[in-house]
Design a protein around this motif. Structure first.
Motif, PDB file in Angstrom:
ATOM      1  N   LYS A 118      55.592  42.277  44.359  1.00  0.00           N
ATOM      2  CA  LYS A 118      55.272  41.523  43.143  1.00  0.00           C
ATOM      3  C   LYS A 118      54.454  40.278  43.496  1.00  0.00           C
ATOM      4  O   LYS A 118      53.428  40.002  42.877  1.00  0.00           O
ATOM      5  N   VAL A 119      54.903  39.532  44.503  1.00  0.00           N
ATOM      6  CA  VAL A 119      54.194  38.309  44.906  1.00  0.00           C
ATOM      7  C   VAL A 119      52.819  38.653  45.476  1.00  0.00           C
ATOM      8  O   VAL A 119      51.831  37.974  45.186  1.00  0.00           O
ATOM      9  N   LEU A 120      52.744  39.723  46.242  1.00  0.00           N
ATOM     10  CA  LEU A 120      51.456  40.176  46.783  1.00  0.00           C
ATOM     11  C   LEU A 120      50.487  40.510  45.646  1.00  0.00           C
ATOM     12  O   LEU A 120      49.314  40.144  45.682  1.00  0.00           O
ATOM     13  N   GLN A 121      50.994  41.179  44.624  1.00  0.00           N
ATOM     14  CA  GLN A 121      50.170  41.521  43.461  1.00  0.00           C
ATOM     15  C   GLN A 121      49.700  40.257  42.741  1.00  0.00           C
ATOM     16  O   GLN A 121      48.544  40.162  42.339  1.00  0.00           O
ATOM     17  N   GLU A 122      50.585  39.276  42.609  1.00  0.00           N
ATOM     18  CA  GLU A 122      50.235  38.011  41.944  1.00  0.00           C
ATOM     19  C   GLU A 122      49.142  37.257  42.693  1.00  0.00           C
ATOM     20  O   GLU A 122      48.409  36.482  42.105  1.00  0.00           O
ATOM     21  N   HIS A 123      49.031  37.507  44.007  1.00  0.00           N
ATOM     22  CA  HIS A 123      48.034  36.833  44.832  1.00  0.00           C
ATOM     23  C   HIS A 123      46.872  37.771  45.186  1.00  0.00           C
ATOM     24  O   HIS A 123      46.188  37.568  46.189  1.00  0.00           O
ATOM     25  N   ASP A 124      46.668  38.795  44.357  1.00  0.00           N
ATOM     26  CA  ASP A 124      45.538  39.724  44.498  1.00  0.00           C
ATOM     27  C   ASP A 124      45.424  40.313  45.900  1.00  0.00           C
ATOM     28  O   ASP A 124      44.328  40.489  46.427  1.00  0.00           O
ATOM     29  N   ASN A 145      46.184  39.009  48.739  1.00  0.00           N
ATOM     30  CA  ASN A 145      45.903  38.034  49.794  1.00  0.00           C
ATOM     31  C   ASN A 145      47.177  37.787  50.607  1.00  0.00           C
ATOM     32  O   ASN A 145      48.139  37.181  50.111  1.00  0.00           O
ATOM     33  N   ILE A 146      47.181  38.247  51.859  1.00  0.00           N
ATOM     34  CA  ILE A 146      48.360  38.162  52.724  1.00  0.00           C
ATOM     35  C   ILE A 146      48.739  36.706  53.008  1.00  0.00           C
ATOM     36  O   ILE A 146      49.915  36.331  52.929  1.00  0.00           O
ATOM     37  N   SER A 147      47.753  35.881  53.337  1.00  0.00           N
ATOM     38  CA  SER A 147      48.048  34.471  53.673  1.00  0.00           C
ATOM     39  C   SER A 147      48.651  33.728  52.492  1.00  0.00           C
ATOM     40  O   SER A 147      49.653  33.018  52.642  1.00  0.00           O
ATOM     41  N   ALA A 148      48.065  33.895  51.315  1.00  0.00           N
ATOM     42  CA  ALA A 148      48.594  33.217  50.124  1.00  0.00           C
ATOM     43  C   ALA A 148      49.985  33.734  49.780  1.00  0.00           C
ATOM     44  O   ALA A 148      50.864  32.954  49.378  1.00  0.00           O
ATOM     45  N   THR A 149      50.202  35.038  49.944  1.00  0.00           N
ATOM     46  CA  THR A 149      51.514  35.621  49.663  1.00  0.00           C
ATOM     47  C   THR A 149      52.553  35.075  50.636  1.00  0.00           C
ATOM     48  O   THR A 149      53.664  34.711  50.231  1.00  0.00           O
ATOM     49  N   ALA A 150      52.198  35.013  51.921  1.00  0.00           N
ATOM     50  CA  ALA A 150      53.124  34.481  52.929  1.00  0.00           C
ATOM     51  C   ALA A 150      53.503  33.032  52.602  1.00  0.00           C
ATOM     52  O   ALA A 150      54.679  32.661  52.688  1.00  0.00           O
ATOM     53  N   ARG A 151      52.521  32.218  52.217  1.00  0.00           N
ATOM     54  CA  ARG A 151      52.805  30.830  51.841  1.00  0.00           C
ATOM     55  C   ARG A 151      53.754  30.783  50.639  1.00  0.00           C
ATOM     56  O   ARG A 151      54.711  30.018  50.621  1.00  0.00           O
ATOM     57  N   SER A 208      56.344  50.625  44.503  1.00  0.00           N
ATOM     58  CA  SER A 208      57.101  49.453  44.077  1.00  0.00           C
ATOM     59  C   SER A 208      57.002  49.384  42.559  1.00  0.00           C
ATOM     60  O   SER A 208      56.075  49.935  41.956  1.00  0.00           O
ATOM     61  N   ILE A 209      57.956  48.716  41.971  1.00  0.00           N
ATOM     62  CA  ILE A 209      57.945  48.564  40.516  1.00  0.00           C
ATOM     63  C   ILE A 209      56.691  47.810  40.088  1.00  0.00           C
ATOM     64  O   ILE A 209      56.028  48.175  39.120  1.00  0.00           O
ATOM     65  N   ALA A 210      56.332  46.757  40.829  1.00  0.00           N
ATOM     66  CA  ALA A 210      55.167  45.938  40.468  1.00  0.00           C
ATOM     67  C   ALA A 210      53.883  46.768  40.432  1.00  0.00           C
ATOM     68  O   ALA A 210      53.103  46.674  39.477  1.00  0.00           O
ATOM     69  N   HIS A 259      40.218  50.886  53.189  1.00  0.00           N
ATOM     70  CA  HIS A 259      39.540  49.600  53.022  1.00  0.00           C
ATOM     71  C   HIS A 259      39.500  49.144  51.568  1.00  0.00           C
ATOM     72  O   HIS A 259      38.823  48.166  51.252  1.00  0.00           O
ATOM     73  N   ASP A 260      40.180  49.852  50.686  1.00  0.00           N
ATOM     74  CA  ASP A 260      40.116  49.553  49.258  1.00  0.00           C
ATOM     75  C   ASP A 260      41.509  49.606  48.638  1.00  0.00           C
ATOM     76  O   ASP A 260      42.401  50.247  49.161  1.00  0.00           O
ATOM     77  N   SER A 261      41.644  48.950  47.513  1.00  0.00           N
ATOM     78  CA  SER A 261      42.881  49.004  46.749  1.00  0.00           C
ATOM     79  C   SER A 261      42.687  49.965  45.580  1.00  0.00           C
ATOM     80  O   SER A 261      41.721  49.830  44.816  1.00  0.00           O
ATOM     81  N   GLY A 262      43.595  50.909  45.433  1.00  0.00           N
ATOM     82  CA  GLY A 262      43.530  51.825  44.300  1.00  0.00           C
ATOM     83  C   GLY A 262      43.642  51.087  42.976  1.00  0.00           C
ATOM     84  O   GLY A 262      43.026  51.478  41.990  1.00  0.00           O
TER      85      GLY A 262
END
Length: 179
Positions: A145-151, A153-159, A88-90, A61-64
């Motif tokens: 990388k994009v997922l990391q840029e969007h903290d 957030n799956i929905s924002a990353t998908a968009r 991943s590199i990111a 339930h947490d991000s390292g």
């Protein structure tokens, strides 16, 4: 008068991994504490600051990555090695920027983890790949990388990637592709 053993905090939601690593590190002379989530790990670090910690990148339930700065705030002298089955590199770059001393892909054994704590600086003799990564690997890296840029957030990353959210979720549930 004997010196007290170095304290190691293992933070991972995989109970079997924690059990195996706790036994292996105890046999090597470490005082081992185990936590399975962010709240428990911070409480244990406040109570008995560790000298070393292993931190799973993807806790249930947490991000390292989100936990790492909090852990270092509670235990500033702690050396942290981030472990992950989703490399991943990111995330490797971010983990180092946030204060980890190293980043290892699972599976990693006790000796590899201990070597990662002791490794100082980079290795200019590191082996360079003979061939470029596969297109699937490059895709995985880009998604991370994009997922990391969007903290996260799956929905924002998908968009941002121009794909359906469920498609992205399916891709993220798969193990990362090998190089």
């Amino acid at each position: 008068m004997s010196e007290s053993p170095e304290r190691l905090l293992i933070i991972d939601d995989d109970e079997m991994f924690c059990h195996v690593m706790e036994r292996a590190m105890s046999r090597r002379g470490y005082e081992v504490l185990v936590a399975h989530d962010a709240e428990e790990s911070l409480a244990k670090a406040r109570q008995a600051p560790p000298a070393l910690a292993t931190l799973d990148l993807k806790l249930e339930h947490d991000s390292g990555l989100k936990l790492l700065p909090e852990l270092l705030e509670v235990a500033p002298a702690c050396r942290v090695v981030v472990l992950t089955g989703y490399s991943s590199i990111a995330t490797a770059v971010e983990a180092i920027k946030l204060g980890a001393v190293n980043y290892l892909c699972k599976p990693a054994d006790a000796d590899e983890i201990l070597a990662a704590f002791d490794k100082q600086g980079g290795d200019p003799d590191a082996e360079l790949a003979d061939n470029p990564p596969s297109i699937n690997r490059v895709t995985w890296e880009h998604i991370q990388k994009v997922l990391q840029e969007h903290d996260g957030n799956i929905s924002a990353t998908a968009r941002a990637l121009g794909m359906h959210r469920r498609t992205l979720q399916r891709k993220l549930q798969k193990r990362p592709v090998r190089r």
